[in-house]
Design an enzyme around this catalytic site. Structure first.
Site, PDB file in Angstrom:
ATOM      1  CB  CYS A 120      48.959  10.701 -19.244  1.00 24.62           C
ATOM      2  SG  CYS A 120      47.941  10.411 -20.709  1.00 24.62           S
TER       3      CYS A 120
ATOM      4  CB  CYS B  16      42.654  15.737 -22.394  1.00 21.48           C
ATOM      5  SG  CYS B  16      43.503  15.629 -20.801  1.00 21.48           S
TER       6      CYS B  16
ATOM      7  CB  CYS C  13      40.401  13.741 -19.694  1.00 18.55           C
ATOM      8  SG  CYS C  13      39.328  12.311 -19.917  1.00 18.55           S
TER       9      CYS C  13
ATOM     10  CB  CYS D  36      48.592  14.108 -16.456  1.00 23.09           C
ATOM     11  SG  CYS D  36      49.141  15.013 -17.916  1.00 23.09           S
TER      12      CYS D  36
END
Length: 251
Positions: free
Chosen positions: A216, A133, A244, A219
């Site tokens: 993402c 991240c 993040c 994720c």
């Protein structure tokens, strides 16, 4: 107050704010529209909206553009985004006839991380996930914020416990005391959905597939009935206050 800030912007590369100024703003400005009008009058063009193209972003961007069609927007292309997110970027850009500044991570940093830890390092440990991240999101974000006097988010208080105390205006201690503006901090998830439907806004199609929070592709998963709206983010981790690093208070 507004004129004072304008003079600062003209005389300095980056405007720094004090806690007293922020407290005054929070005591006098209460609504989303008031906050964004103040931002337009006092910080534009050295202010921009950070967008991951979730539901909150659809709402904030629409309200911003009704106030100032020249507001700036940027997004972080981590290289691991879902196709649906790329699709909505183009849809929004064309609908509003706006430019969206796309930020990318440093190629060398990504290559070194992948060489050392692999492509899917984030599944192996929390530290690895935070490293990914940091390189893909936090570092390019830092470069952008170093050029601004303020940035606009889609944060809401009921998203996580970490965000319960967020106010409309905050000092960003990690970026030279610039302003962080959270215009929909008091909105509920139901209000977000209602605004999108009422105004027929384009939105990320993942929302209809059970993704109320979008990050993402590897994720993020769809949530199950009854789960917290951010349960799909970094779903393999157990901590309910996962972040993040973009919205950590560095004070």
């Amino acid at each position: 107050m507004g004129n004072q800030y304008k003079r600062n912007i003209l005389n300095e590369n980056v405007t720094k704010f004090t806690q007293e100024q922020v407290d005054e703003l929070n005591s006098t400005i209460k609504t989303t529209e008031e906050a964004l009008q103040w931002v337009s009058d006092n910080l534009h063009p050295k202010v921009a909206k950070a967008s991951s193209f979730g539901a909150e972003d659809a709402v904030v961007m629409d309200i911003m553009l009704k106030i100032n069609p020249n507001f700036r927007f940027f997004t972080l292309d981590t290289g691991r985004l879902p196709q649906e997110t790329y699709d909505i970027m183009d849809i929004v850009r064309k609908k509003y006839n706006i430019s969206i500044e796309v930020l990318f991570p440093d190629t060398k940093e990504v290559e070194e991380m992948v060489k050392e830890k692999g492509l899917n390092l984030f599944y192996e440990s929390v530290d690895n996930r935070k490293l990914c991240c940091e390189i893909r999101k936090v570092h390019p974000m830092n470069k952008m914020l170093n050029t601004l006097d303020g940035w606009i988010t889609g944060l809401r208080r009921d998203q996580t416990k970490n965000r319960e105390d967020v106010k409309i205006f905050q000092l960003d201690h990690g970026h030279g005391e610039i302003l962080k503006i959270n215009p929909i901090v008091n909105w509920t998830w139901e209000q977000i959905q209602e605004y999108i439907k009422k105004n027929n806004l384009p939105y990320n199609s993942l929302l209809d597939k059970g993704f109320p929070s979008i990050g993402c592709e590897p994720c993020t998963r769809a949530i199950k009935p009854g789960e917290d709206i951010r349960a799909g983010r970094w779903w393999w981790e157990q901590d309910g206050n996962k972040e993040c690093g973009l919205h950590i208070d560095h004070k």
